[in-house]
Design a protein around this motif. Structure first.
Motif, PDB file in Angstrom:
ATOM      1  N   GLY A 111       5.774 -50.092  68.309  1.00  0.00           N
ATOM      2  CA  GLY A 111       5.146 -49.068  68.032  1.00  0.00           C
ATOM      3  C   GLY A 111       5.518 -47.825  68.967  1.00  0.00           C
ATOM      4  N   ALA A 112       5.529 -46.952  68.003  1.00  0.00           N
ATOM      5  CA  ALA A 112       5.798 -45.832  69.321  1.00  0.00           C
ATOM      6  C   ALA A 112       4.377 -44.997  69.851  1.00  0.00           C
ATOM      7  CB  ALA A 112       6.601 -44.912  68.588  1.00  0.00           C
ATOM      8  N   PRO A 113       4.035 -45.395  71.279  1.00  0.00           N
ATOM      9  CA  PRO A 113       3.205 -44.172  71.476  1.00  0.00           C
ATOM     10  C   PRO A 113       3.220 -42.898  71.884  1.00  0.00           C
ATOM     11  CG  PRO A 113       4.350 -45.564  73.294  1.00  0.00           C
ATOM     12  CD  PRO A 113       4.911 -45.971  72.239  1.00  0.00           C
ATOM     13  N   ALA A 114       2.049 -42.335  71.618  1.00  0.00           N
ATOM     14  CA  ALA A 114       1.610 -40.976  72.350  1.00  0.00           C
ATOM     15  C   ALA A 114       1.345 -40.555  73.164  1.00  0.00           C
ATOM     16  CB  ALA A 114       1.008 -40.120  70.950  1.00  0.00           C
ATOM     17  N   TYR A 115       1.294 -39.607  74.342  1.00  0.00           N
ATOM     18  CA  TYR A 115       0.791 -39.873  75.725  1.00  0.00           C
ATOM     19  C   TYR A 115       1.111 -38.488  75.866  1.00  0.00           C
ATOM     20  CZ  TYR A 115       0.771 -40.602  81.200  1.00  0.00           C
ATOM     21  OH  TYR A 115       1.017 -41.220  82.226  1.00  0.00           O
TER      22      TYR A 115
ATOM     23  N   LEU B  35     -14.609 -45.921  71.439  1.00  0.00           N
ATOM     24  CA  LEU B  35     -13.533 -44.765  71.588  1.00  0.00           C
ATOM     25  C   LEU B  35     -12.747 -44.414  70.428  1.00  0.00           C
ATOM     26  CD1 LEU B  35     -11.894 -42.375  73.885  1.00  0.00           C
ATOM     27  CD2 LEU B  35     -10.528 -44.781  73.972  1.00  0.00           C
ATOM     28  N   ALA B  36     -12.252 -43.310  70.015  1.00  0.00           N
ATOM     29  CA  ALA B  36     -11.972 -43.369  68.771  1.00  0.00           C
ATOM     30  C   ALA B  36     -11.512 -43.299  67.670  1.00  0.00           C
ATOM     31  CB  ALA B  36     -10.401 -42.706  69.316  1.00  0.00           C
ATOM     32  N   GLY B  37     -12.695 -44.111  67.598  1.00  0.00           N
ATOM     33  CA  GLY B  37     -13.329 -45.692  66.607  1.00  0.00           C
ATOM     34  C   GLY B  37     -12.375 -46.729  66.766  1.00  0.00           C
ATOM     35  N   GLU B  38     -12.325 -46.994  67.900  1.00  0.00           N
ATOM     36  CA  GLU B  38     -11.597 -48.077  68.281  1.00  0.00           C
ATOM     37  C   GLU B  38     -13.327 -49.101  69.199  1.00  0.00           C
ATOM     38  OE1 GLU B  38      -7.428 -49.547  67.608  1.00  0.00           O
ATOM     39  OE2 GLU B  38      -7.804 -48.402  69.350  1.00  0.00           O
ATOM     40  N   PRO B  39     -13.049 -50.295  69.016  1.00  0.00           N
ATOM     41  CA  PRO B  39     -14.548 -50.581  70.250  1.00  0.00           C
ATOM     42  C   PRO B  39     -13.796 -50.398  71.374  1.00  0.00           C
ATOM     43  CG  PRO B  39     -13.957 -51.940  68.185  1.00  0.00           C
ATOM     44  CD  PRO B  39     -13.228 -51.406  68.159  1.00  0.00           C
ATOM     45  N   ILE B  40     -14.577 -50.164  72.663  1.00  0.00           N
ATOM     46  CA  ILE B  40     -14.359 -50.092  73.949  1.00  0.00           C
ATOM     47  C   ILE B  40     -14.083 -51.822  74.579  1.00  0.00           C
ATOM     48  CG2 ILE B  40     -14.412 -49.535  76.449  1.00  0.00           C
ATOM     49  CD1 ILE B  40     -15.444 -47.369  74.793  1.00  0.00           C
ATOM     50  N   VAL B  41     -12.697 -52.002  75.260  1.00  0.00           N
ATOM     51  CA  VAL B  41     -12.315 -53.625  75.541  1.00  0.00           C
ATOM     52  C   VAL B  41     -13.095 -53.357  77.281  1.00  0.00           C
ATOM     53  CG1 VAL B  41     -11.037 -53.918  73.403  1.00  0.00           C
ATOM     54  CG2 VAL B  41      -9.910 -52.804  75.415  1.00  0.00           C
TER      55      VAL B  41
ATOM     56  N   ALA C  97      -0.560 -38.410  67.316  1.00  0.00           N
ATOM     57  CA  ALA C  97      -0.709 -37.476  67.911  1.00  0.00           C
ATOM     58  C   ALA C  97      -2.247 -37.185  67.549  1.00  0.00           C
ATOM     59  CB  ALA C  97       0.422 -37.046  67.915  1.00  0.00           C
ATOM     60  N   GLU C  98      -2.576 -37.396  65.835  1.00  0.00           N
ATOM     61  CA  GLU C  98      -4.233 -37.126  65.583  1.00  0.00           C
ATOM     62  C   GLU C  98      -4.982 -37.975  66.600  1.00  0.00           C
ATOM     63  OE1 GLU C  98      -4.697 -36.469  61.427  1.00  0.00           O
ATOM     64  OE2 GLU C  98      -2.654 -35.265  61.124  1.00  0.00           O
ATOM     65  N   HIS C  99      -5.045 -38.988  66.353  1.00  0.00           N
ATOM     66  CA  HIS C  99      -5.563 -40.314  67.255  1.00  0.00           C
ATOM     67  C   HIS C  99      -5.851 -40.126  68.823  1.00  0.00           C
ATOM     68  CE1 HIS C  99      -6.830 -44.371  68.722  1.00  0.00           C
ATOM     69  NE2 HIS C  99      -7.936 -44.071  68.231  1.00  0.00           N
TER      70      HIS C  99
ATOM     71  N   VAL D  61      -8.772 -39.131  71.121  1.00  0.00           N
ATOM     72  CA  VAL D  61      -8.677 -39.593  72.195  1.00  0.00           C
ATOM     73  C   VAL D  61      -9.626 -38.634  73.052  1.00  0.00           C
ATOM     74  CG1 VAL D  61      -8.042 -41.264  74.392  1.00  0.00           C
ATOM     75  CG2 VAL D  61      -8.032 -42.347  71.633  1.00  0.00           C
ATOM     76  N   GLN D  62      -8.608 -37.801  73.906  1.00  0.00           N
ATOM     77  CA  GLN D  62      -8.448 -36.557  73.982  1.00  0.00           C
ATOM     78  C   GLN D  62     -10.082 -36.070  74.576  1.00  0.00           C
ATOM     79  OE1 GLN D  62      -5.036 -34.318  73.688  1.00  0.00           O
ATOM     80  NE2 GLN D  62      -4.175 -35.526  75.478  1.00  0.00           N
TER      81      GLN D  62
END
Length: 540
Positions: A436-440, A468-474, A520-522, A526-527
Motif C-alpha cells: 500500500g501507499a501511505p500518505a504522511y 480514530l478516523a473511523g477505525e478502532p484505536i489499537v 490523503a483524505e483519510h 486523522v490530523q
C-alpha cells in the motif's frame, strides 16, 4: 511556505560574516536570561552569536565542563575534535582548543586542517576504542549546528560510545557550563594551542568504506553519481571517495562559503542546508536527469538526500524503507536476530517491510542516541530517523558509526542502483505495490507553554477516544514499544493509520506526525481528529 522558497538566495539573505564573528567575541551572555544559557538539545548546544546564544563564553565554559565531566567518569584517553563549515565553527574550535590544551587534554585535530563530518568523528572514536592496544577510552567534540542557517553555531559532545551524549551527561555539562559563565569563567583554564596532535579523519574513513558498502559493485556498474555537499564538511570526502574507488562521481558544487550564497531558500525563506527539503535542494534538482543517482548532505554530513531520475527528491521515509528492505536481504554477515531500529514518528511502511523480512522491529523515541547500544552490540543492524538520518552495521555485523552518517546512506543509494538495476524510488514503488501507499505529513498545532509541558508528560491512558478516523484505536502509547522510554508525548495507532503528538522545544506549538494507508483524505481526517483528541486530553 514562503513565496521565495526554492529560489536563489540574494545579497539581502546573507549574513555579515565579519559581524557574526565579532559578536562571538564581543557579546557576553547573562545566564539569568534563559535564551542566553547553555542548553543541550538532542544535538548539542545551538544558537547565534547575534542573539548572545553562541559566544566565546559559552564555548569556553562548555569545554571546561566537558573536561570536568570526562574526568569525573574516568575518561583519560584522547579527545577527537572536529568542526564543520559554519562561520562560527572555526572560532569555537579555537576557543575549545585553548581550553582543552589548558587542561592538559590530549587533543587530536584533522591532519590536513580539513572540515570533519559528524560520522567521521564517530568513526574515529569507535576505531580508537575498539583497538585492544588502547587502554584509555577516547571521546570527542564536533562543532556544528547541522543543517541550521549560516548564522548559527553548534557544539556537541560524543562520549566513548561514539554517539550523541545522553541527557545524564548533557544535563551535567550544561549546568556546570552555566555556573562557570555566571562566575566570570574564573575556573576555566586556557593555554596557547601549540603542539596539538593530528588524525587523518578523511583518509581513514574513506579507506574503511569498502568494509560497509559494495564499492566494487558501484564501480563495475558504471553508474553516474552526482554528489552535492551543499557547502558542508563532506566536500573533500566526496572527491576522495571518487578517486579512492575509481567511481564515475562528480562533486556538483565544491564551493565552501560561510554565507551559503549558492543555496536556494528553504520552505520558510531561510538559508538552510537540509538535503531532505525540495526547496533547499532546488538547484540540485536541476541536475535530476544528468546522473543515475544524485545525493546531498547537510553541513556536518549526518543527513542524506537522495535524488533519482524518475522521481526527483525521495521522501526520507521512503528511502529508509527501501534501504532496510535491501540491506536485510543482502548483508549475510548480519546476525539473523538483529532488529530494525526506527523512531516512533517514522513511516509504518517500515513496520510492514520488517514483518515481510521476519525481523524484529525496535521502535524508540525521537533521537538517534537510542540506537547507540544496539548498533554497538549488533542487536540492531539499522537505525533510522524520519528526518533523513541513519546508520547501519558493517558487512561483518560490527559497528560502523553510532551517530548518523549521511555519506554512508548516499553511497548505499548508489549500491542499491548498481546491484538491483533499479533506482531506490522504483524499488519504493515496488514496496507500495505490495504493502500500500501511505500518505504522511507533519503539521503544527498551537499550544501554550503549560499545554506543552502537560503534553510532554501525558499518559496514553488519559486519551478517552476509542476510534480514530473511523477505525478502532489499537494502541495509545506514551512510552516507546522498543525500549519502554518516555516518548515525550503520545502516539495513537489504528490498523491503517497513526498519529503522534510531541511539544516543540522552541515554539508555542505541538507537532503532529500522522500517516494513513487509506489516502490523503483519510490522512486529513486523522490530523483533524488528532488535534481534537490531544486538546481534549490536555483539557483544551
Amino acid at each position: 511556505m514562503n513565496d521565495r522558497a526554492g529560489t536563489q538566495a540574494t545579497a539581502d539573505d546573507l549574513i555579515d560574516v565579519e559581524e557574526l564573528i565579532a559578536a562571538y567575541y564581543r557579546r557576553q551572555p547573562d545566564v539569568s536570561i534563559p535564551e542566553q544559557r547553555v542548553v543541550f538539545g538532542t544535538s548539542g548546544h545551538r544558537g547565534s552569536s547575534f542573539n548572545t546564544a553562541f559566544n566565546e563564553h559559552h564555548i569556553a565554559a562548555t569545554t571546561q565542563a566537558i573536561v570536568e565531566y570526562r574526568a569525573s567518569i574516568g575518561i583519560e584517553g584522547p579527545l577527537f575534535l572536529g568542526a564543520d563549515t559554519h562561520a562560527l565553527s572555526n572560532p569555537a574550535k579555537t576557543t575549545a582548543l585553548e581550553v582543552l590544551v589548558g587542561n592538559g587534554i590530549h587533543v587530536l585535530v584533522d591532519e590536513y586542517d580539513d572540515y570533519v563530518p559528524t560520522p567521521a568523528l564517530s568513526h574515529a572514536i569507535l576505531r580508537y576504542n575498539n583497538d585492544p592496544a588502547n587502554k584509555k577510552k577516547a571521546d570527542g567534540i564536533i562543532i556544528t549546528p547541522s543543517h541550521n542557517p549560516p548564522g548559527d553555531g553548534g557544539f556537541k559532545y560524543n562520549p566513548p560510545h561514539g554517539g550523541p551524549a545522553d541527557t545524564d551527561a548533557t544535563s551535567w555539562i550544561a549546568e556546570r557550563a552555566n555556573e562557570l559563565i555566571a562566575s566570570g569563567l574564573s575556573d576555566v583554564k586556557r593555554a596557547e594551542p601549540t603542539g596539538v596532535d593530528t588524525y587523518d579523519f578523511r583518509g581513514i574513513y574513506v579507506d574503511d568504506l569498502q568494509n560497509i558498502i559494495d564499492m566494487e559493485a558501484i564501480k563495475n556498474s558504471g553508474i553516474t553519481i552526482g554528489a552535492d555537499p551543499l557547502g558542508g564538511a563532506s566536500v573533500h570526502y566526496w572527491q576522495a571517495i571518487a578517486e579512492r574507488y575509481d567511481l564515475d562521481l562528480t562533486v556538483l558544487n565544491p564551493l565552501v562559503d560561510p554565507t551559503w550564497r549558492f543555496m536556494t531558500l528553504d520552505w520558510d525563506g531561510k538559508i538552510r542546508m537540509d538535503p531532505s527539503s525540495a526547496s533547499a535542494m532546488a538547484s540540485v534538482l536541476d541536475h535530476q536527469g544528468d546522473f543515475d543517482i544524485i545525493t546531498g548532505n547537510d553541513a556536518d554530513a549526518d543527513r542524506h538526500g537522495i535524488v533519482t531520475p524518475d522521481a526527483g527528491l525521495m521522501n526520507p521515509n521512503h528511502f529508509l524503507a527501501v534501504a532496510i528492505d535491501y540491506l536485510y536481504q543482502n548483508r549475510r554477515g548480519w546476525h539473523p536476530e538483529a532488529a530494525i531500529g526506527k523512531t516512533l514518528v517514522s513511516s509504518s511502511m517500515i513496520d510492514r517491510v520488517a514483518a515481510s523480512l521476519d525481523r524484529r522491529l525496535w521502535e524508540v523515541p525521537v533521537g538517534f542516541k537510542w540506537f547507540v547500544p544496539g548498533l554497538i552490540d549488533g542487536s540492531v543492524a539499522f537505525g533510522g530517523e524520519e528526518s533523513a538520518g541513519a546508520s547501519f552495521l558493517r558487512k561483518d555485523g560490527t559497528v560502523w558509526t553510532t551517530d548518523k552518517d549521511g555519506i554512508l546512506l548516499c553511497l548505499l543509494a548508489s549500491e542499491i542502483r548498481a546491484v538491483t538495476g533499479k533506482s531506490p524510488s522504483q524499488l519504493y514503488d515496488d514496496l507500495t505495490a505490495r504493502f500500500g501507499a501511505p500518505a504522511y505529513q507533519r503539521i503544527d498545532a498551537p499550544a501554550t507553554p503549560e499545554q506543552k509541558a502537560a503534553l510532554k508528560k501525558l499518559d496514553g491512558d488519559a486519551i478517552t477516544a476509542t476510534e480514530l478516523a473511523g477505525e478502532p484505536i489499537v494502541a495509545k502509547l506514551s512510552r516507546a514499544p522498543g525500549n519502554d522510554e518516555a516518548i515525550g508525548g503520545v502516539k495513537v495507532v489504528t490498523e491503517n493509520a497513526w498519529f503522534a503528538a510531541r511539544p516543540s522545544g522552541t515554539e508555542n506549538v505541538y507537532k503532529i506526525y500522522a500517516e494513513s494507508f487509506k489516502g490523503a483524505e483519510h490522512l486529513a481526517q486523522v490530523q483533524d481528529e488528532a488535534k481534537r483528541i490531544v486538546d481534549a486530553a490536555l483539557g483544551g
